[in-house]
Design a protein around this motif. Structure first.
Motif, PDB file in Angstrom:
ATOM      1  N   PRO A  52       0.820  -1.228   0.000  1.00  0.00           N
ATOM      2  CA  PRO A  52       0.000   0.000   0.000  1.00  0.00           C
ATOM      3  C   PRO A  52       0.847   1.268   0.000  1.00  0.00           C
ATOM      4  O   PRO A  52       0.503   2.241  -0.671  1.00  0.00           O
ATOM      5  N   GLY A  53       1.991   1.249   0.705  1.00  0.00           N
ATOM      6  CA  GLY A  53       2.828   2.449   0.783  1.00  0.00           C
ATOM      7  C   GLY A  53       3.506   2.781  -0.526  1.00  0.00           C
ATOM      8  O   GLY A  53       3.988   3.888  -0.728  1.00  0.00           O
ATOM      9  N   PRO A 172      -5.518   5.685  -3.640  1.00  0.00           N
ATOM     10  CA  PRO A 172      -6.341   5.667  -2.425  1.00  0.00           C
ATOM     11  C   PRO A 172      -7.830   5.657  -2.771  1.00  0.00           C
ATOM     12  O   PRO A 172      -8.257   6.250  -3.768  1.00  0.00           O
ATOM     13  N   MET A 221     -11.826  13.667   0.005  1.00  0.00           N
ATOM     14  CA  MET A 221     -12.108  13.847   1.421  1.00  0.00           C
ATOM     15  C   MET A 221     -13.450  14.566   1.558  1.00  0.00           C
ATOM     16  O   MET A 221     -13.826  15.378   0.707  1.00  0.00           O
TER      17      MET A 221
ATOM     18  N   SER B 248       5.912   6.654   3.092  1.00  0.00           N
ATOM     19  CA  SER B 248       5.020   5.504   2.990  1.00  0.00           C
ATOM     20  C   SER B 248       3.737   5.736   3.790  1.00  0.00           C
ATOM     21  O   SER B 248       2.639   5.415   3.326  1.00  0.00           O
ATOM     22  N   ILE B 251       1.287   8.128   2.057  1.00  0.00           N
ATOM     23  CA  ILE B 251       0.574   7.483   0.948  1.00  0.00           C
ATOM     24  C   ILE B 251      -0.471   6.503   1.477  1.00  0.00           C
ATOM     25  O   ILE B 251      -1.606   6.462   1.006  1.00  0.00           O
ATOM     26  N   LYS B 252      -0.082   5.738   2.507  1.00  0.00           N
ATOM     27  CA  LYS B 252      -1.026   4.768   3.061  1.00  0.00           C
ATOM     28  C   LYS B 252      -2.246   5.440   3.700  1.00  0.00           C
ATOM     29  O   LYS B 252      -3.305   4.841   3.801  1.00  0.00           O
ATOM     30  N   GLY B 254      -3.961   7.623   2.481  1.00  0.00           N
ATOM     31  CA  GLY B 254      -4.963   7.957   1.480  1.00  0.00           C
ATOM     32  C   GLY B 254      -4.830   9.366   0.917  1.00  0.00           C
ATOM     33  O   GLY B 254      -5.721   9.867   0.250  1.00  0.00           O
ATOM     34  N   ILE B 255      -3.700   9.989   1.199  1.00  0.00           N
ATOM     35  CA  ILE B 255      -3.470  11.328   0.638  1.00  0.00           C
ATOM     36  C   ILE B 255      -2.634  11.144  -0.627  1.00  0.00           C
ATOM     37  O   ILE B 255      -1.696  10.349  -0.650  1.00  0.00           O
ATOM     38  N   LEU B 256      -2.976  11.875  -1.670  1.00  0.00           N
ATOM     39  CA  LEU B 256      -2.166  11.799  -2.883  1.00  0.00           C
ATOM     40  C   LEU B 256      -1.601  13.185  -3.193  1.00  0.00           C
ATOM     41  O   LEU B 256      -2.205  13.965  -3.908  1.00  0.00           O
ATOM     42  N   GLN B 300      -5.535  18.773   3.819  1.00  0.00           N
ATOM     43  CA  GLN B 300      -4.523  17.765   3.481  1.00  0.00           C
ATOM     44  C   GLN B 300      -3.221  17.988   4.242  1.00  0.00           C
ATOM     45  O   GLN B 300      -2.611  17.040   4.734  1.00  0.00           O
ATOM     46  N   LEU B 303      -3.312  16.781   7.817  1.00  0.00           N
ATOM     47  CA  LEU B 303      -3.114  15.327   7.907  1.00  0.00           C
ATOM     48  C   LEU B 303      -1.646  14.952   7.732  1.00  0.00           C
ATOM     49  O   LEU B 303      -1.105  14.117   8.477  1.00  0.00           O
TER      50      LEU B 303
END
Lengths: 370, 476
Positions: A52-53, A172, A221, B248, B251-252, B254-256, B300, B303
């Protein structure tokens, strides 16, 4: 035949005496197949890597799509390109595989924002028509080392090789979505509205035209979706808004072209630039339509007799640019209409030469792509 | 670096070749004076130079086709050239070749906002594509750092990326169609303003083929509406490992972000001395940029900062305004220039799985000690595309060779951990001889078969991408 692994598959292909019909889950192929013995990839399963990372997943080509999607959902992610389910449209009942998805470059409404399947595909392993095991790309999302055969394999319908493993970039899964729905609009007004929305900075991830109404989707979001809903309302006027599960259901129906499931007509899938949509709609007679991709993708169901209007439709597209695939029709129609859009002679020559290199005996899904 | 032996029989025919080219091009478009052709003797990989036999500068697709037809008939190799900014030697000539430069083909042919594309001649520079549409609120997304100078032709040849491709993809994801001329002069139209191929995805294999399949003369490019705004945050850490974990975790979550840039201590120190951006003293530094409205950016960044704080950062610096944002980017954007002040350098371009980052950085440090050459790391961390800059002294005998050996070790390492030799620069001549590290013979052969189809006589940019011994029989 159902080879147990990649090397067995290579042996089967190397030793094949005649044409092979390659089957993932049997849920997506269209048009007449060239016959041949069924070669199932359903044993080449399993997710070998999911990070996932690194936004990366690698799976055997026979892995059920549902398994891939479930694993990604666990990690809060998804395939970016919104895979359509054509079982209803095509009247099939198999289990869709990730290899089949790649082989047909299956891409849904989010294609306009997140790219097609081919854009997310970062690596492949496959066996060519001589039985040689090949690989291209890899598991990293930026890779320009050598030629990009990954893209070439996406959408090649098994005609260059049999996929055994695919690697995809993932994204995501957003926490919220909303869809704005217009009042009744004609084709010109619909394209104008969709173009205005897609030309705005509000990151529209779906723009469709169904039942005479435009729908626009935003995802992300929760706070951002609320903000962009407001901004698009300022831009478009006070349209109806549906959210989350209700919104998702609308897009699943367009993605899967479910209005035409279980019906009798021939079905065209037409890719043109969005502003050409009204012209195509005007040309087709007695057609039901569902439009996606801001107007650039037209699903049209027409009466299934004669050539299903292939001659005027393809002549028109030859002038404006694009392509039209006959996704569903009876055997009589397919007998006179190629399922895939005929290519210009110079392009067709290259395509044929590439096939001859990768599949010198012409045994992999012969005739599938025309 | 070995280049193929110059074909003396071609050189001997120079007058006839020039005469034939002058039949189809105006006099000022054919450069054959021995001094003048030196302008084309190298690209941005300046360690290697070789003047071409002739250079031509056509203005139209028809002229390109005429040039290629002549060279095809006369058996003369052709090396296509955009702006000559390749870091991989993609446009390096051979002494018996015709350089085909597209620099004079730089017109905008069509701009279409409702359908969101622009059609340009391929010699147009990357930044001037955006320049043609930005006053109307659009931009062209791929942004290689040479974007002021580099041409779309070269971008397509190398499938160029940039800092913002985590969100927007690389050239291949933003290219809708091309007009391309094959070596025999055949003009092809592939793709167009519509999406995706109706048959095999030839556009997909043309993009990134390093000018070996054809000469792209026109391109249809996807343009996007500009975001409402963008803002970076700078985060400093006391170890590369922790910085890597933070990437990592972002990204995990859920932010892009549109960009996640990484600089290590040697790079921070060098750029600080050069650009004085006021970066913190630390082992590793991230610049994370997000886009949207003010409120979306705030959400964003909040976070991202919360995730960063869990990793005990040395410093978190949010940009409060445009000026502060510029200062955050200043050091990163000056990194290459700063290194150039210190010494000659070689810029590598391997990609690795993001999870291997700490291990790879540690090994690069070990190589640095072994070879006695300094290295600074700056790269696109979100997608694992590394840019180690190895410093050497071009005037010191043996230093270039030492640097190349160091670079080869790093690229082998990238492949070993599951990555690749080049993420966005291309193979050119620079990484040509390392291709065997990444590809088995049959995997390379599959690629050569594609070139056989498009250019059966192997005349287009023939000495690039693949090891010379692998292609020898085809080039003969």
């Amino acid at each position: 035949m159902t080879p147990a692994n990649e090397s067995e598959l290579a042996e089967v292909i190397a030793g094949a005496q005649g044409p092979l019909r390659i089957v993932g889950g049997g849920t997506r192929g269209f048009g007449p197949d060239g016959g041949g013995e069924a070669l199932h990839i359903s044993a080449l399963t399993g997710i070998s890597l999911y990070e996932p990372g690194a936004l990366t997943i690698v799976a055997g080509a026979g892995t059920p799509l549902a398994e891939v999607e479930a694993a990604l959902a666990q990690g809060g992610q998804r395939l970016p390109f919104e895979v359509p389910d054509f079982r209803g449209l095509l009247g099939r009942d198999g289990v869709s595989t990730i290899g089949g998805v790649v082989a047909v470059n299956a891409s849904g409404p989010r294609r306009i924002q997140a790219g097609a399947c081919r854009d997310s595909l970062i690596g492949v392993r496959f066996v060519d028509g001589a039985g040689t095991i090949l690989k291209n790309g890899g598991r990293v999302m930026k890779n320009v080392t050598g030629y990009d055969l990954v893209k070439l394999m996406a959408g090649s319908y098994g005609s260059l090789g049999v996929l055994t493993e695919v690697a995809c970039k993932v994204l995501p899964r957003p926490e919220a979505e909303a869809t704005l729905i217009s009042g009744p609009l004609d084709g010109e007004a619909a394209v104008a509205a969709m173009s205005a929305a897609l030309g705005s900075p509000f990151e529209v991830t779906g723009a469709g035209y169904v039942g005479g109404r435009v729908r626009l989707r935003i995802e992300g979001m929760a706070g951002s979706v609320a903000y962009r809903t407001g901004q698009l309302t300022k831009l478009m006027g006070a349209w109806d808004v549906v959210t989350d599960a209700d919104s998702a259901a609308l897009w699943a129906a367009l993605r899967d072209v479910s209005d035409f499931a279980g019906q009798a007509g021939a079905v065209w899938r037409v890719s043109v630039k969005p502003s050409d949509m009204p012209g195509v709609l005007a040309l087709l007679q007695d057609a039901q339509v569902m439009c996606d991709w801001g107007g650039g993708l037209i699903w049209a169901q027409v009466p299934d007799f004669g050539d299903a209007q292939a001659i005027p439709l393809r002549a028109h597209i030859a002038n404006i640019g694009g392509h039209a695939s006959l996704m569903r029709a009876g055997a009589d129609t397919y007998a006179q209409v190629p399922a895939f859009h005929p290519e210009a002679p110079s392009v067709a020559a290259l395509t044929a030469a590439l096939r001859a290199k990768f599949d010198p005996r012409g045994i992999l899904n012969p005739g599938r792509m025309g | 670096m070995e280049m193929p032996k110059i074909d003396a029989s071609i050189v001997a025919r120079k007058p006839a070749i020039v005469a034939a080219l002058l039949q189809v091009l105006p006099p000022d478009a054919v450069i054959y004076d021995e001094i003048e052709v030196r302008a084309y003797e190298c690209d941005a990989l300046t360690a290697y130079k070789c003047p071409p036999l002739v250079a031509v500068l056509p203005r139209t697709t028809a002229e390109v086709a005429a040039v290629l037809r002549i060279c095809h008939q006369m058996g003369v190799p052709v090396v296509p050239r955009g702006s000559g900014t390749s870091l991989a030697g993609g446009a390096l000539p051979t002494g018996d070749c015709v350089i085909l430069g597209v620099a004079r083909m730089n017109d905008v042919l069509e701009t279409d906002y409702p359908n969101r594309y622009i059609r340009v001649q391929s010699g147009r520079t990357n930044l001037s594509v955006t320049g043609a549409v930005e006053s109307d609120g659009f931009f062209y997304a791929p942004d290689p750092s040479s974007q002021l100078a580099c041409a779309i032709a070269g971008n397509i040849a190398m499938n160029s990326g940039g800092a913002h491709c985590l969100k927007y993809g690389v050239t291949t994801n933003n290219l809708l169609g091309v007009t391309m001329v094959q070596m025999d002069g055949t003009i092809l139209e592939i793709g167009g303003a519509h999406l995706d191929a109706g048959g095999l995805d030839l556009l997909g294999v043309i993009c990134g083929s390093e000018g070996q399949l054809g000469v792209v003369t026109e391109a249809t490019l996807r343009i996007l509406p500009k975001p409402e705004g963008a803002r970076p945050v700078l985060i400093g850490f006391n170890s590369n490992e922790v910085a890597g974990e933070c990437v990592s975790d972002i990204i995990k979550a859920g932010i892009l972000p549109v960009a996640i840039e990484f600089m290590d201590r040697p790079c921070i120190e060098a750029t600080e001395a050069f650009a004085k951006a006021g970066y913190p003293k630390c082992e590793a530094l991230l610049i994370v940029e997000v886009e949207g409205s003010r409120a979306e950016i705030d959400e964003q960044l909040a976070l991202i900062v919360a995730i960063a704080r869990r990793h005990n950062p040395v410093e978190v610096r949010e940009a409060a305004d445009d000026d502060q944002a510029k200062r955050i980017w200043l050091g990163r954007k000056s990194a290459f220039g700063a290194m150039g002040q210190i010494n000659d350098y070689m810029c590598l371009d391997g990609t690795i799985p993001v999870s291997s980052l700490p291990y790879v950085l540690r090994r690069i440090g070990e190589f640095s000690k072994h070879y006695g050459l300094d290295v600074a790391n700056v790269f696109h961390a979100g997608d694992g595309n590394m840019h180690p800059l190895i410093l050497y002294d071009a005037n010191k005998p043996g230093d270039l060779e030492l640097c190349e050996a160091f670079g080869a070790d790093v690229l082998r390492l990238c492949v070993e951990v599951g990555g690749c030799l080049t993420g966005e620069h291309g193979v050119g001549i620079e990484k040509r001889d390392l291709m065997k590290v990444q590809f088995a013979p049959e995997d390379m052969e599959a690629q050569l078969m594609v070139k056989d189809v498009f250019d059966p006589k192997w005349l287009l940019n023939p000495a690039k991408v693949f090891p010379l011994d692998v292609t020898a029989s085809r080039r003969a």
